[in-house]
Structures are given as C-alpha cells and as structure tokens.
Scaffold this active site. Structure first.
Site, PDB file in Angstrom:
ATOM      1  N   ASN A 149      12.628  33.999   5.184  1.00 43.51           N
ATOM      2  CA  ASN A 149      11.519  33.123   4.808  1.00 43.51           C
ATOM      3  C   ASN A 149      11.624  31.790   5.533  1.00 43.51           C
ATOM      4  OD1 ASN A 149       9.940  34.646   2.947  1.00 43.51           O
ATOM      5  ND2 ASN A 149      11.613  34.505   1.472  1.00 43.51           N
ATOM      6  N   CYS A 170       8.667  42.370   3.336  1.00 42.67           N
ATOM      7  CA  CYS A 170       8.882  41.747   2.030  1.00 42.67           C
ATOM      8  C   CYS A 170       8.787  42.827   0.960  1.00 42.67           C
ATOM      9  CB  CYS A 170       7.821  40.669   1.810  1.00 42.67           C
ATOM     10  SG  CYS A 170       7.999  39.734   0.266  1.00 42.67           S
ATOM     11  N   HIS A 171       9.387  42.576  -0.219  1.00 42.05           N
ATOM     12  CA  HIS A 171       9.316  43.553  -1.304  1.00 42.05           C
ATOM     13  C   HIS A 171       8.353  43.127  -2.409  1.00 42.05           C
ATOM     14  CE1 HIS A 171      13.254  41.218  -1.851  1.00 42.05           C
ATOM     15  NE2 HIS A 171      12.384  40.639  -2.648  1.00 42.05           N
ATOM     16  N   HIS A 200       3.292  36.704   0.133  1.00 38.90           N
ATOM     17  CA  HIS A 200       3.444  36.006  -1.134  1.00 38.90           C
ATOM     18  C   HIS A 200       2.111  35.566  -1.726  1.00 38.90           C
ATOM     19  CE1 HIS A 200       7.997  34.951  -0.490  1.00 38.90           C
ATOM     20  NE2 HIS A 200       7.754  36.254  -0.546  1.00 38.90           N
ATOM     21  N   TYR A 256       2.390  27.554  -5.066  1.00 40.90           N
ATOM     22  CA  TYR A 256       1.490  27.615  -3.902  1.00 40.90           C
ATOM     23  C   TYR A 256       0.118  27.032  -4.217  1.00 40.90           C
ATOM     24  CZ  TYR A 256       4.783  31.334  -2.604  1.00 40.90           C
ATOM     25  OH  TYR A 256       5.905  32.066  -2.330  1.00 40.90           O
TER      26      TYR A 256
END
Length: 502
Positions: A149, A170-171, A200, A256
């Site tokens: 990241n 990414c998971h 994300h 975010y």
C-alpha cells in the site's frame, strides 16, 4: 515447470509465508526457483528459516535464495511480489501521530489521508528503484504483483513511470464477499459478485444467487444482521445513501470520507472497538506492532510447530498464486485486479488504477469492460483519484506544492483542517520522514527554516477518539494462538471478535 519468483520485502512474515504456500500448492510449481530479499537481514533470516523448513517438510528440493542484494534476487525473475513497508513501523507511527496533532484521526492511514499520502511518497520513490533493477536484470516482460500500500498509487507509478508491467492485488473483495454470503445465510461459493471501483473503494454492483439478483435486498440483510449492524455502521450508512456496499472495512472506509471521523465526539457513534478494523484510532499500527513484537519474541516456538502443508485444501484466497498458475498452466482464473483503467470502467479516468473483474489464462490477464459505475459511487471514487494523481506526481517529481494540494483535497483532512494547518502538518511530516524522502531535499530544507523562524500554529496533545494501548508480550502470552495468528497473517482481520459491549 521452472521459472523464478522473487519477493521484495520478504521479511514480511504475513504475506511471504502464505504466498509461498499458495504457490507451492500448485503441483506444476514444485521445481520453481524462489528468491527472498529485504533490507532487514534479521527479519529476512527468520522468515527464510521458517519458509525453508516448510519446503523441506513438504518434501520439495527448492532452496530459497535469500539475500540483501536486491539485484541478485531479481536476476532472471519472471514474477516479482512486492510486499514491502517502506519506512517500517517507525515511519508508520509518524503517519498516524503527526496528523492527530491537527485533529486528523485515522484508523489505518495507508491508502488515503495524510498517512496514506506520505506512505505513497516513501513507497513510490522505492518502487521506482525496484523497477529500474527489474528492467535491467529480471526476465524480459516479467510481471510485478504489488501487494504493498497505498495500492493504487504504487501501481500507478510503476506502470506510468517504472516501465514494469504491474498488477495490484488485494483481499478486500474476498472479505466483503464472505460477509455478503453470511448475511444471506449462503455459502460464499454460491454467491456470484461483480465489483468495480478503485482499491479500498470498490463497490458490489451486482450480487446474484442461482441467477436471482440480491443487490436490492442487501441493505435490509445488513441492517438485520446481529453483528454487522453494530460493527459495519459506516459501510451500512454508505449502502443506505449511495445504494451499494463497499469492499472496504468499516474503519478503513471511514477515513476515506469527510463525514464519519471529522468530530471527535461523534467518532464512537460510527465505529466499534471489538476489533481494530472496525475503526480504532491507529488500530492497524497497533496490531502491526504487536505482530512484530510477538514474532521476534516467539520465533523459536514457531519453528517447533507443524509446518505449512502445501495442498489445495490449505491454499489461501490471495490472487497472486492463481494469476501465476493461470499464466503458466492455462487454467482459467477469475478475480478482481488493480490495473490501469483504459476504459475498463467508463466513467472513471483512463489513467487511474481501477479495481475490476478480470480473467487469467495462458495468453494473459484480460479485464472485462464493466461499463459505467453508478454515479454516486463513481463520484466518491473520483475524489480519491484526484488525490492519488496529485500524490503520485508529487512523489515522482519531488514537488511539495503538489503534495500540499493532495493533502488539501484529501476528504478527511479537508473536513478537519484549514489551509494553514494543512501546510504546517505537511512541513512536519516531511521533516519527520526526511530519511525516506530524498526527492524532497530542497523542500525539507525550506520546511525546517519555516518551522524554526515562524511561530508555529498551536497543535493538540491528542491521542485520538478511540486509541488503545499496544499489548505487552505478557498480555499476548495469555492468548498465544491469537497473537501468532495476528503476526502470521497478511489479512489481520479475517476473523473478528464480537462487537464491543461499550
């Protein structure tokens, strides 16, 4: 079948050991070459010893090439995993603590926000150095698989400026997929999902079970779930207001956006302290510290425990090994990958890194055209993309004006700070992280003069609205299984405790 796979940042126990297990669970890969490299020779030695023990116990003849000489590890590699944390936990702590002085309360701070932006400045400088080595010594047309990241920023810089074909992995999609199956009381493999967005901030735009569309029923299902109704309040609120569920965890998503962490007295209304990922201030930093301390202390016991088993049944859900399997064997794999948009999502910028469905086979990685993202989710993504673009260009050029503009446009920072505070916070973060930011030499010198010559704006002695103490080794010994799980897994929130009773 023989080819070379290299891991940069192999001292990361969580990712390295699990990804190696996933790779070597593929029967055709039992004779591949494996190289580990890291700048920390102590961590590298421990992880190599543990992984080599796993290999030997599985009856394979692979000998890991472990070296602090990065170019030597990359020489002839066809696939390269990036699992680094540039600056380590020392820099990560500054990413969290300095913004808190200005009232910016982050849960993770590795993707957006002041922490994510500065993490990107460190990471992009380093990753472009990796790319130079890869171009010069790795196998031509090698593929870089980036797990580090800030995912979008590093993948963006690598593709645009690094000259190395890079896919971000990414998971998050898999984690939300498990939740969606659970709220409908279905098995995960029975639920088909389509996600689109940016890493994300990817959205489940289609959810089906046996051909029946469940997307419109999702809000009611989450609102009625006994656990998620308490632990995923931000995600549920965004689902209620924007119509789609986000891949990202409650705590991550909250940082975010400008609405959920802007007032200290309101933060606890949106988060839950049963698990750090639900919104704890600096929660990821805490569990990373605990994981590092535990692995260092408990390593001799790890060597006494049963080795990982390299079988299909023990293989994880991380995309990396399946991508390599598809490319090498031709077996088709479907997943969600982070790539340069190029019209994959029609109403997001062409140059952005988007996360969307793709297929892998022997001929390559093929992204599907998902059309337009719904207008609301697209607008949320576009705000973040603007910050990412500024941050990438700042990191490459060393232009601190672009860096400051990225900070100003960051949603949470802008909701909490005025321009003067943002300028001073950026000065502080540049000065504190000087050793990892050589591209900002002139800007840091000027920042030091400003901080010395002027009366700085007053800041707060603020630990955050929901900060917990790092557990001591003695406290972790009380639940050794949980401590080892935290230290050993890439996804440190797969199994979450029940909601807090506060």
């Amino acid at each position: 079948m023989s080819f070379k796979v290299a891991f940069i940042g192999a001292g990361s126990i969580g990712f390295t050991r699990g990804l190696l297990r996933d790779l070597l669970a593929v029967p055709e890969f039992r004779q591949i070459e494996v190289a580990f490299t890291d700048i920390d020779d102590h961590n590298l030695e421990m992880v190599t010893e543990l992984c080599q023990r796993d290999i030997n116990e599985n009856g394979l003849s692979i000998n890991i090439q472990a070296t602090t000489d990065r170019r030597e590890a990359l020489k002839g590699a066809r696939y390269i995993f990036i699992v680094v944390r540039i600056g380590g936990l020392e820099a990560f702590e500054k990413d969290i603590d300095i913004p808190l002085k200005y009232g910016v309360d982050q849960c993770v701070g590795d993707t957006l926000g002041p922490g994510g932006i500065m993490y990107g400045q460190r990471g992009i400088h380093a990753v472009l150095e990796f790319c130079k080595d890869i171009r010069e010594v790795a196998e031509p047309e090698c593929l870089m698989l980036n797990y580090a990241n800030p995912m979008a920023m590093l993948t963006w810089a690598s593709n645009k400026y690094g000259g190395v074909r890079t896919v971000g992995l990414c998971h998050g999609v898999q984690g939300g997929h498990r939740q969606i199956a659970e709220v409908f009381d279905l098995k995960q493999e029975e639920v088909d999902i389509v996600c689109a967005g940016i890493n994300h901030q990817t959205w489940y735009i289609q959810i089906r079970h046996q051909g029946r569309d469940l997307t419109g029923q999702l809000l009611e299902a989450f609102e009625n779930h006994p656990e998620y109704s308490k632990t995923e309040k931000v995600r549920i609120d965004m689902l209620r207001r924007f119509g789609f569920y986000s891949t990202e965890s409650n705590g991550h998503l909250s940082e975010y956006l400008p609405w959920y962490r802007k007032r200290p007295e309101e933060i606890k209304e949106w988060i839950d302290l049963g698990s750090w990922i639900n919104g704890e201030t600096g929660g990821y930093l805490r569990v990373c510290k605990e994981g590092r301390n535990w692995f260092e202390t408990d390593f001799p016991n790890w060597m006494k425990e049963p080795a990982f088993t390299y079988t299909a049944g023990e293989r994880g859900q991380e995309h990396g090994s399946y991508i390599i399997e598809g490319l090498e064997t031709g077996r088709i794999y479907r997943g969600h990958f982070n790539v340069v948009n190029q019209n994959t999502i029609a109403n997001l910028p062409e140059d952005a890194i988007v996360e969307a469905p793709g297929y892998v086979d022997r001929s390559g990685i093929h992204m599907t055209q998902t059309g337009e993202l719904p207008m609301g989710p697209a607008a949320v993504c576009n705000v973040s993309i603007s910050v990412q673009r500024l941050a990438v260009e700042a990191a490459v050029s060393g232009d601190d004006q672009l860096l400051r503009q990225a900070m100003m446009l960051d949603p949470l920072t802008g909701a909490v700070c005025n321009p003067q505070e943002i300028w001073q916070m950026t000065d502080e973060m540049l000065i504190a992280q000087e050793i990892w930011l050589p591209q900002y030499g002139q800007a840091i010198a000027e920042a030091k003069l400003r901080m010395a010559e002027k009366n700085p704006l007053p800041t707060k002695n603020y630990r955050g609205a929901a900060r917990l103490q790092v557990k001591t080794i003695q406290e972790m010994k009380e639940n050794r299984k949980a401590a080892s799980k935290n230290a050993g897994e890439a996804d440190k929130s797969t199994e979450r405790p029940a909601a807090s009773k506060e």
